[in-house]
Design an enzyme around this catalytic site. Sequence first.
Site, PDB file in Angstrom:
ATOM      1  N   LYS A  52      34.769  37.254   3.810  1.00 16.15           N
ATOM      2  CA  LYS A  52      35.090  38.547   3.215  1.00 16.15           C
ATOM      3  C   LYS A  52      36.291  38.439   2.294  1.00 16.15           C
ATOM      4  CE  LYS A  52      33.241  41.054   7.190  1.00 16.15           C
ATOM      5  NZ  LYS A  52      33.536  41.783   8.430  1.00 16.15           N
ATOM      6  N   GLN A  96      37.679  43.466  12.644  1.00 14.32           N
ATOM      7  CA  GLN A  96      36.531  42.624  12.965  1.00 14.32           C
ATOM      8  C   GLN A  96      36.154  42.762  14.441  1.00 14.32           C
ATOM      9  OE1 GLN A  96      34.683  40.783  10.802  1.00 14.32           O
ATOM     10  NE2 GLN A  96      33.319  40.320  12.504  1.00 14.32           N
ATOM     11  N   ASP A 119      33.631  50.497   6.962  1.00 16.31           N
ATOM     12  CA  ASP A 119      32.455  50.187   7.778  1.00 16.31           C
ATOM     13  C   ASP A 119      31.593  51.427   8.011  1.00 16.31           C
ATOM     14  OD1 ASP A 119      32.123  47.487   8.366  1.00 16.31           O
ATOM     15  OD2 ASP A 119      33.586  47.515   9.989  1.00 16.31           O
TER      16      ASP A 119
END
Length: 291
Positions: A52, A96, A119
């Site tokens: 990422k 994460q 997200d």
Amino acid sequence: MTEVIDGNAVAADIRDGLTDAIERLADAGARPGLATVLMSDDPASETYVSMKQRDCEEVGIRSFHVEVDTDAPAGELYDTVSDLNADDEVSGILVQHPVAAHVDYSEVVRRIDPGKDVDGFHPENVGRLVRGDPRFRPCTPHGVQKLLEHAGVETEGADAVVVGRSNIVGKPLANLLARKADDGNATVTLCHSRTRDLAAKTRQADIVVAAAGVPELVDGSMLSEGVTVIDVGYNQVDGETLGDVEYESAKEKASAITPVPGGVGPMTRAMLLYNTVKAASQRAGVDVDLP
């Protein structure tokens, strides 16, 4: 011939399409920035976070990374999120998963500023999605929609079956496909592990999305001719990567199908960049064109 939908190529187009928006925001003093937070010793998580960060660098998004010791109290992770919420250089925050076992991940998500929740997992953002007015579409479901669009698959009026009811993929995707929108308006059946006669449901579908986390759950005998098959699964079995679809038999029936790997996976990362740019645009009040 069956079209094999190349997720790597579509993801590259998405990333390229973000360039102008990123430059426009940078010129306005609002260059997008993504903060990743890792509280895990899981090698796969460490690799994914690194990917990422590399994605951000390639398109001109600033990346920030914070590691929290796995033995630290939950409060240290909460404080990290609070600090990132207050940081004007950070447009989006991604903690994460998984985090350390003694930390409630859902509580971590609730502490993220909904406007930085790229997200799309914060309860406020989930509610907006269900209402039909999403702030951010979760990355994997949005990536599936982009793949369908790329393949020229018409969702309006189509019968879609989503196999899997997770909060990350199945449920949000079902809502998005049914939403009153150009890339929605499908009639959606949400199936799961308790569904009776799954094959009877999938054989009636124009679109089948397999996202149950069960290797090769769906095979060609469960599909109708000309169906579009999107395989979200990514399973390691005896050193081999398998999707939730038995690829060879499904390909015999499908008009279009995604491979594993190289299908949905690259799209998830691309749509994270998309959401980060969108978050920066919203926070700065600068309109940009998104791909």
